[in-house]
Design a protein around this motif. Structure first.
Motif, PDB file in Angstrom:
ATOM      1  N   LEU A 165      10.573 -61.843 -91.923  1.00  0.00           N
ATOM      2  CA  LEU A 165      10.188 -61.947 -93.325  1.00  0.00           C
ATOM      3  C   LEU A 165      10.653 -60.702 -94.072  1.00  0.00           C
ATOM      4  O   LEU A 165      10.651 -59.594 -93.524  1.00  0.00           O
ATOM      5  N   SER A 166      11.042 -60.912 -95.328  1.00  0.00           N
ATOM      6  CA  SER A 166      11.433 -59.805 -96.200  1.00  0.00           C
ATOM      7  C   SER A 166      10.676 -59.910 -97.514  1.00  0.00           C
ATOM      8  O   SER A 166      10.368 -61.015 -97.965  1.00  0.00           O
ATOM      9  N   CYS A 167      10.412 -58.780 -98.110  1.00  0.00           N
ATOM     10  CA  CYS A 167       9.745 -58.740 -99.416  1.00  0.00           C
ATOM     11  C   CYS A 167      10.280 -57.545-100.185  1.00  0.00           C
ATOM     12  O   CYS A 167      10.222 -56.418 -99.699  1.00  0.00           O
ATOM     13  N   THR A 168      10.798 -57.821-101.375  1.00  0.00           N
ATOM     14  CA  THR A 168      11.349 -56.764-102.216  1.00  0.00           C
ATOM     15  C   THR A 168      10.491 -56.594-103.463  1.00  0.00           C
ATOM     16  O   THR A 168      10.172 -57.585-104.141  1.00  0.00           O
ATOM     17  N   ALA A 169      10.137 -55.363-103.735  1.00  0.00           N
ATOM     18  CA  ALA A 169       9.339 -55.030-104.910  1.00  0.00           C
ATOM     19  C   ALA A 169      10.238 -54.524-106.026  1.00  0.00           C
ATOM     20  O   ALA A 169      11.227 -53.831-105.779  1.00  0.00           O
ATOM     21  N   SER A 170       9.866 -54.880-107.242  1.00  0.00           N
ATOM     22  CA  SER A 170      10.588 -54.383-108.414  1.00  0.00           C
ATOM     23  C   SER A 170       9.582 -54.092-109.510  1.00  0.00           C
ATOM     24  O   SER A 170       8.452 -54.580-109.493  1.00  0.00           O
TER      25      SER A 170
END
Length: 114
Positions: free
Chosen positions: A20-25
């Protein structure tokens, strides 16, 4: 405000792996904690693992030795490598970001068939 975008869920057989990947912006500062929670049908949401910007990690006992959490601070991205998956790992997995408040991703389904 912080926005989170998750990816990587799916269907896998028991013993298989998923990442799983999760990118914050948004308004990201250096001092934060990123993590993964999961919620199975009829159960409460539980912490799976989290990691500070300094690399300190926490894992729920049931995933120790099977799951690995990591992060790339330059990309504001957290990963959850899940190996030796079991049917009981089936749940919706949510990315969480804590920085002056708690932010949640939309959730990604992980289904492990026996």
């Amino acid at each position: 405000q912080v926005q989170l975008v998750e990816s990587g869920g799916g269907l896998v057989q028991a013993g298989g792996s998923l990442r799983l990947s999760c990118t914050a912006s948004g308004s990201i500062f250096s001092n934060n904690v990123m993590g993964w929670y999961r919620q199975a049908p009829g159960k409460q949401r539980e912490l799976v693992a989290d990691i500070s910007n300094g690399g300190a990690t926490t894992y729920v006992e049931s995933v120790k030795g099977r799951f690995t959490i990591s992060r790339d601070n330059a990309k504001n991205t957290v990963y959850l490598q899940m190996n030796s998956l079991k049917p009981e790992d089936t749940a919706v997995y949510y990315c969480n970001f804590v920085q002056f408040g708690s932010y949640w991703g939309q959730g990604t389904q992980v289904t492990v068939s026996s």
